[in-house]
Design a protein around this motif. Sequence first.
Motif, PDB file in Angstrom:
ATOM      1  N   UNK A 130       0.838  -1.207   0.000  1.00  0.00           N
ATOM      2  CA  UNK A 130       0.000   0.000   0.000  1.00  0.00           C
ATOM      3  C   UNK A 130       0.870   1.254   0.000  1.00  0.00           C
ATOM      4  N   UNK A 131       1.892   1.284   0.873  1.00  0.00           N
ATOM      5  CA  UNK A 131       2.764   2.458   0.913  1.00  0.00           C
ATOM      6  C   UNK A 131       3.523   2.602  -0.409  1.00  0.00           C
ATOM      7  N   UNK A 132       3.932   1.451  -0.995  1.00  0.00           N
ATOM      8  CA  UNK A 132       4.653   1.506  -2.275  1.00  0.00           C
ATOM      9  C   UNK A 132       3.783   2.147  -3.355  1.00  0.00           C
ATOM     10  N   UNK A 133       2.478   1.799  -3.357  1.00  0.00           N
ATOM     11  CA  UNK A 133       1.582   2.379  -4.356  1.00  0.00           C
ATOM     12  C   UNK A 133       1.337   3.867  -4.100  1.00  0.00           C
ATOM     13  N   UNK A 134       1.153   4.241  -2.837  1.00  0.00           N
ATOM     14  CA  UNK A 134       0.942   5.646  -2.520  1.00  0.00           C
ATOM     15  C   UNK A 134       2.174   6.472  -2.909  1.00  0.00           C
ATOM     16  N   UNK A 135       3.337   5.905  -2.628  1.00  0.00           N
ATOM     17  CA  UNK A 135       4.589   6.578  -2.998  1.00  0.00           C
ATOM     18  C   UNK A 135       4.665   6.764  -4.515  1.00  0.00           C
ATOM     19  N   UNK A 136       4.342   5.692  -5.263  1.00  0.00           N
ATOM     20  CA  UNK A 136       4.393   5.770  -6.732  1.00  0.00           C
ATOM     21  C   UNK A 136       3.433   6.843  -7.256  1.00  0.00           C
ATOM     22  N   UNK A 137       2.224   6.843  -6.715  1.00  0.00           N
ATOM     23  CA  UNK A 137       1.228   7.831  -7.114  1.00  0.00           C
ATOM     24  C   UNK A 137       1.752   9.247  -6.858  1.00  0.00           C
ATOM     25  N   UNK A 138       2.342   9.427  -5.681  1.00  0.00           N
ATOM     26  CA  UNK A 138       2.836  10.750  -5.287  1.00  0.00           C
ATOM     27  C   UNK A 138       3.992  11.202  -6.172  1.00  0.00           C
ATOM     28  N   UNK A 139       4.923  10.298  -6.488  1.00  0.00           N
ATOM     29  CA  UNK A 139       6.034  10.775  -7.316  1.00  0.00           C
ATOM     30  C   UNK A 139       5.599  11.004  -8.761  1.00  0.00           C
ATOM     31  N   UNK A 140       4.560  10.298  -9.214  1.00  0.00           N
ATOM     32  CA  UNK A 140       4.052  10.564 -10.560  1.00  0.00           C
ATOM     33  C   UNK A 140       3.414  11.949 -10.623  1.00  0.00           C
ATOM     34  N   UNK A 141       2.639  12.286  -9.571  1.00  0.00           N
ATOM     35  CA  UNK A 141       2.049  13.628  -9.504  1.00  0.00           C
ATOM     36  C   UNK A 141       3.174  14.667  -9.530  1.00  0.00           C
TER      37      UNK A 141
END
Length: 166
Positions: free
Chosen positions: A149-160
Amino acid sequence: MAYYIWIFLNALLVISTFIYIWIFRTHDSHIVTLGQGFAQVAIILFIINVNMYFIFLVIRRTKVRKLKITLARLSRLMMKSHIKLAIVGTILIVFHGGIMFFKIGGVIGYGHPKIISGIVAILFLKVTLLAGYLRHKKSSGRRRKFHYTTAFLFTLMFLVHIFLPI
Ligand code: HEM
Ligand code: HEM
Protein backbone atom coordinates in the motif's frame (compact mmCIF):
# COMPACT_ATOMS: atom_id res chain seq x y z
CA MET A 1 -3.69 -10.07 -22.68
CA ALA A 2 -3.04 -8.60 -19.22
CA TYR A 3 0.62 -9.35 -19.92
CA TYR A 4 0.64 -6.91 -22.85
CA ILE A 5 -1.03 -4.18 -20.82
CA TRP A 6 1.58 -4.65 -18.10
CA ILE A 7 4.52 -4.37 -20.52
CA PHE A 8 2.84 -1.43 -22.25
CA LEU A 9 2.30 0.50 -19.00
CA ASN A 10 5.92 0.00 -17.94
CA ALA A 11 7.21 1.12 -21.32
CA LEU A 12 4.80 4.08 -21.34
CA LEU A 13 6.04 5.22 -17.93
CA VAL A 14 9.71 5.04 -18.81
CA ILE A 15 9.34 6.57 -22.29
CA SER A 16 6.99 9.38 -21.19
CA THR A 17 9.26 10.43 -18.30
CA PHE A 18 12.24 10.30 -20.65
CA ILE A 19 10.57 12.54 -23.24
CA TYR A 20 9.18 14.90 -20.60
CA ILE A 21 12.49 15.37 -18.77
CA TRP A 22 14.92 15.45 -21.67
CA ILE A 23 12.84 17.29 -24.28
CA PHE A 24 10.38 19.48 -22.40
CA ARG A 25 12.29 20.34 -19.24
CA THR A 26 15.85 21.01 -20.32
CA HIS A 27 18.01 23.38 -18.24
CA ASP A 28 21.20 25.28 -18.92
CA SER A 29 22.45 24.57 -15.41
CA HIS A 30 24.64 21.45 -15.28
CA ILE A 31 23.85 20.78 -11.65
CA VAL A 32 20.07 20.92 -12.23
CA THR A 33 20.47 18.61 -15.24
CA LEU A 34 22.45 16.23 -13.05
CA GLY A 35 19.65 16.38 -10.48
CA GLN A 36 17.16 15.43 -13.20
CA GLY A 37 19.42 12.55 -14.28
CA PHE A 38 19.52 11.24 -10.70
CA ALA A 39 15.70 11.32 -10.57
CA GLN A 40 15.33 9.65 -13.97
CA VAL A 41 17.50 6.70 -12.90
CA ALA A 42 15.85 6.50 -9.47
CA ILE A 43 12.29 6.32 -10.79
CA ILE A 44 13.26 3.45 -13.12
CA LEU A 45 14.64 1.54 -10.11
CA PHE A 46 11.47 2.28 -8.12
CA ILE A 47 9.27 1.15 -11.01
CA ILE A 48 11.18 -2.15 -11.19
CA ASN A 49 10.49 -2.65 -7.45
CA VAL A 50 6.79 -1.80 -7.75
CA ASN A 51 6.48 -4.44 -10.47
CA MET A 52 7.02 -7.10 -7.79
CA TYR A 53 3.39 -6.65 -6.79
CA PHE A 54 2.13 -7.69 -10.22
CA ILE A 55 4.55 -10.58 -10.49
CA PHE A 56 3.44 -11.98 -7.11
CA LEU A 57 -0.18 -11.34 -8.06
CA VAL A 58 0.06 -13.37 -11.27
CA ILE A 59 1.99 -16.14 -9.48
CA ARG A 60 -0.90 -16.43 -7.00
CA ARG A 61 -3.68 -16.20 -9.59
CA THR A 62 -2.52 -18.09 -12.67
CA LYS A 63 -3.50 -21.67 -13.36
CA VAL A 64 -0.89 -21.98 -16.09
CA ARG A 65 1.84 -24.02 -14.43
CA LYS A 66 4.62 -23.01 -16.79
CA LEU A 67 3.94 -19.30 -16.25
CA LYS A 68 3.84 -19.81 -12.49
CA ILE A 69 7.28 -21.46 -12.57
CA THR A 70 8.81 -18.85 -14.90
CA LEU A 71 7.51 -15.96 -12.80
CA ALA A 72 8.57 -17.64 -9.55
CA ARG A 73 12.11 -17.84 -10.97
CA LEU A 74 11.97 -14.25 -12.16
CA SER A 75 10.70 -13.05 -8.78
CA ARG A 76 13.50 -14.84 -6.96
CA LEU A 77 16.02 -13.20 -9.27
CA MET A 78 14.44 -9.76 -8.87
CA MET A 79 14.13 -10.02 -5.10
CA LYS A 80 17.90 -10.51 -4.94
CA SER A 81 18.29 -6.87 -5.96
CA HIS A 82 15.07 -5.48 -4.45
CA ILE A 83 16.66 -3.94 -1.37
CA LYS A 84 19.74 -2.73 -3.26
CA LEU A 85 17.58 -1.02 -5.86
CA ALA A 86 15.57 0.65 -3.10
CA ILE A 87 18.73 1.91 -1.36
CA VAL A 88 20.45 3.17 -4.52
CA GLY A 89 17.20 4.83 -5.65
CA THR A 90 16.81 6.51 -2.27
CA ILE A 91 20.36 7.87 -2.31
CA LEU A 92 19.86 9.26 -5.83
CA ILE A 93 16.55 10.84 -4.85
CA VAL A 94 18.00 12.47 -1.75
CA PHE A 95 20.63 14.13 -3.96
CA HIS A 96 17.93 15.05 -6.48
CA GLY A 97 15.79 16.60 -3.75
CA GLY A 98 18.75 18.48 -2.27
CA ILE A 99 19.83 19.93 -5.62
CA MET A 100 16.29 20.91 -6.63
CA PHE A 101 15.40 22.34 -3.24
CA PHE A 102 18.33 24.73 -3.20
CA LYS A 103 18.73 25.43 -6.93
CA ILE A 104 15.07 25.64 -8.01
CA GLY A 105 13.35 26.26 -4.66
CA GLY A 106 15.15 29.60 -4.34
CA VAL A 107 13.78 30.67 -7.72
CA ILE A 108 10.18 29.37 -7.70
CA GLY A 109 9.67 29.58 -3.93
CA TYR A 110 9.84 26.80 -1.32
CA GLY A 111 6.03 26.62 -1.13
CA HIS A 112 5.66 25.82 -4.84
CA PRO A 113 3.60 22.66 -5.55
CA LYS A 114 6.60 21.11 -7.35
CA ILE A 115 8.71 21.43 -4.18
CA ILE A 116 5.93 20.46 -1.76
CA SER A 117 4.96 17.39 -3.81
CA GLY A 118 8.63 16.32 -3.91
CA ILE A 119 8.91 16.56 -0.15
CA VAL A 120 5.65 14.63 0.32
CA ALA A 121 6.93 11.95 -2.11
CA ILE A 122 10.13 11.58 -0.06
CA LEU A 123 8.06 11.18 3.12
CA PHE A 124 6.04 8.40 1.44
CA LEU A 125 9.33 6.81 0.35
CA LYS A 126 10.49 6.80 3.95
CA VAL A 127 7.36 4.98 5.09
CA THR A 128 7.70 2.50 2.18
CA LEU A 129 11.28 1.73 3.23
CA LEU A 130 10.20 1.23 6.82
CA ALA A 131 7.33 -1.02 5.72
CA GLY A 132 9.71 -3.01 3.49
CA TYR A 133 12.12 -3.40 6.38
CA LEU A 134 9.34 -4.65 8.68
CA ARG A 135 8.20 -7.12 6.06
CA HIS A 136 11.76 -8.28 5.56
CA LYS A 137 12.21 -8.88 9.30
CA LYS A 138 9.00 -10.78 9.79
CA SER A 139 6.34 -11.32 7.14
CA SER A 140 2.63 -11.29 7.94
CA GLY A 141 -0.54 -10.46 6.04
CA ARG A 142 -0.71 -7.03 7.62
CA ARG A 143 2.92 -6.21 6.98
CA ARG A 144 2.61 -7.36 3.38
CA LYS A 145 -0.38 -5.11 2.84
CA PHE A 146 1.35 -2.21 4.60
CA HIS A 147 4.40 -2.49 2.29
CA TYR A 148 2.52 -2.66 -1.01
CA THR A 149 0.00 0.00 0.00
CA THR A 150 2.76 2.46 0.91
CA ALA A 151 4.65 1.51 -2.27
CA PHE A 152 1.58 2.38 -4.36
CA LEU A 153 0.94 5.65 -2.52
CA PHE A 154 4.59 6.58 -3.00
CA THR A 155 4.39 5.77 -6.73
CA LEU A 156 1.23 7.83 -7.11
CA MET A 157 2.84 10.75 -5.29
CA PHE A 158 6.03 10.78 -7.32
CA LEU A 159 4.05 10.56 -10.56
CA VAL A 160 2.05 13.63 -9.50
CA HIS A 161 5.33 15.35 -8.60
CA ILE A 162 7.05 14.53 -11.90
CA PHE A 163 4.28 15.78 -14.15
CA LEU A 164 3.39 18.93 -12.18
CA PRO A 165 4.37 21.96 -14.22
CA ILE A 166 6.56 24.69 -12.79
C1 HEM B 1 12.75 17.09 -1.35
C2 HEM B 1 12.18 16.44 -2.33
C3 HEM B 1 12.11 16.90 -3.76
C4 HEM B 1 12.23 18.17 -4.28
C5 HEM B 1 12.46 19.48 -3.55
C6 HEM B 1 12.08 18.04 -5.72
C7 HEM B 1 12.09 19.09 -6.60
C8 HEM B 1 12.00 19.00 -7.96
C9 HEM B 1 11.97 20.12 -8.87
C10 HEM B 1 12.04 21.59 -8.48
C11 HEM B 1 11.90 19.62 -10.13
C12 HEM B 1 11.83 20.42 -11.42
C13 HEM B 1 13.14 20.44 -12.16
C14 HEM B 1 12.97 21.11 -13.48
O1 HEM B 1 12.80 22.32 -13.53
O2 HEM B 1 12.98 20.44 -14.49
C15 HEM B 1 11.86 18.18 -10.03
C16 HEM B 1 11.78 17.31 -11.09
C17 HEM B 1 11.70 15.93 -10.98
N1 HEM B 1 11.57 15.21 -9.81
FE1 HEM B 1 11.74 15.94 -7.95
N2 HEM B 1 11.90 16.71 -6.03
C18 HEM B 1 11.90 16.00 -4.87
C19 HEM B 1 11.68 14.63 -4.75
C20 HEM B 1 11.47 13.77 -5.81
C21 HEM B 1 11.13 12.37 -5.70
C22 HEM B 1 10.91 11.63 -4.39
C23 HEM B 1 11.06 11.86 -6.98
C24 HEM B 1 10.77 10.48 -7.47
C25 HEM B 1 10.81 9.40 -6.79
C26 HEM B 1 11.34 12.94 -7.89
C27 HEM B 1 11.39 12.82 -9.26
C28 HEM B 1 11.52 13.86 -10.15
C29 HEM B 1 11.62 13.74 -11.58
C30 HEM B 1 11.64 12.42 -12.37
C31 HEM B 1 11.73 15.03 -12.10
C32 HEM B 1 11.87 15.40 -13.59
C33 HEM B 1 10.64 16.07 -14.12
C34 HEM B 1 10.83 17.55 -14.29
O3 HEM B 1 11.96 18.00 -14.59
O4 HEM B 1 9.87 18.31 -14.13
N3 HEM B 1 11.57 14.09 -7.15
N4 HEM B 1 11.91 17.82 -8.69
C1 HEM C 1 11.45 2.06 -3.17
C2 HEM C 1 11.23 1.23 -2.26
C3 HEM C 1 10.42 -0.03 -2.41
C4 HEM C 1 9.35 -0.31 -3.22
C5 HEM C 1 8.70 0.61 -4.23
C6 HEM C 1 8.95 -1.68 -2.92
C7 HEM C 1 7.88 -2.34 -3.49
C8 HEM C 1 7.53 -3.65 -3.25
C9 HEM C 1 6.39 -4.34 -3.80
C10 HEM C 1 5.35 -3.70 -4.71
C11 HEM C 1 6.42 -5.62 -3.35
C12 HEM C 1 5.41 -6.73 -3.67
C13 HEM C 1 4.38 -6.77 -2.56
C14 HEM C 1 3.46 -7.94 -2.61
O1 HEM C 1 2.85 -8.21 -3.64
O2 HEM C 1 3.34 -8.62 -1.59
C15 HEM C 1 7.56 -5.76 -2.48
C16 HEM C 1 7.92 -6.93 -1.80
C17 HEM C 1 8.88 -7.00 -0.83
N1 HEM C 1 9.71 -5.96 -0.42
FE1 HEM C 1 9.74 -4.08 -1.18
N2 HEM C 1 9.79 -2.19 -1.95
C18 HEM C 1 10.70 -1.21 -1.60
C19 HEM C 1 11.70 -1.31 -0.67
C20 HEM C 1 11.94 -2.41 0.13
C21 HEM C 1 12.93 -2.48 1.18
C22 HEM C 1 13.86 -1.33 1.57
C23 HEM C 1 12.84 -3.72 1.73
C24 HEM C 1 13.61 -4.35 2.87
C25 HEM C 1 14.50 -3.80 3.63
C26 HEM C 1 11.82 -4.44 1.02
C27 HEM C 1 11.44 -5.74 1.27
C28 HEM C 1 10.50 -6.46 0.59
C29 HEM C 1 10.18 -7.85 0.85
C30 HEM C 1 10.84 -8.75 1.89
C31 HEM C 1 9.17 -8.19 -0.05
C32 HEM C 1 8.48 -9.53 -0.15
C33 HEM C 1 9.17 -10.50 -1.03
C34 HEM C 1 8.54 -11.87 -0.96
O3 HEM C 1 7.37 -12.03 -0.58
O4 HEM C 1 9.26 -12.82 -1.30
N3 HEM C 1 11.28 -3.61 0.06
N4 HEM C 1 8.21 -4.54 -2.42
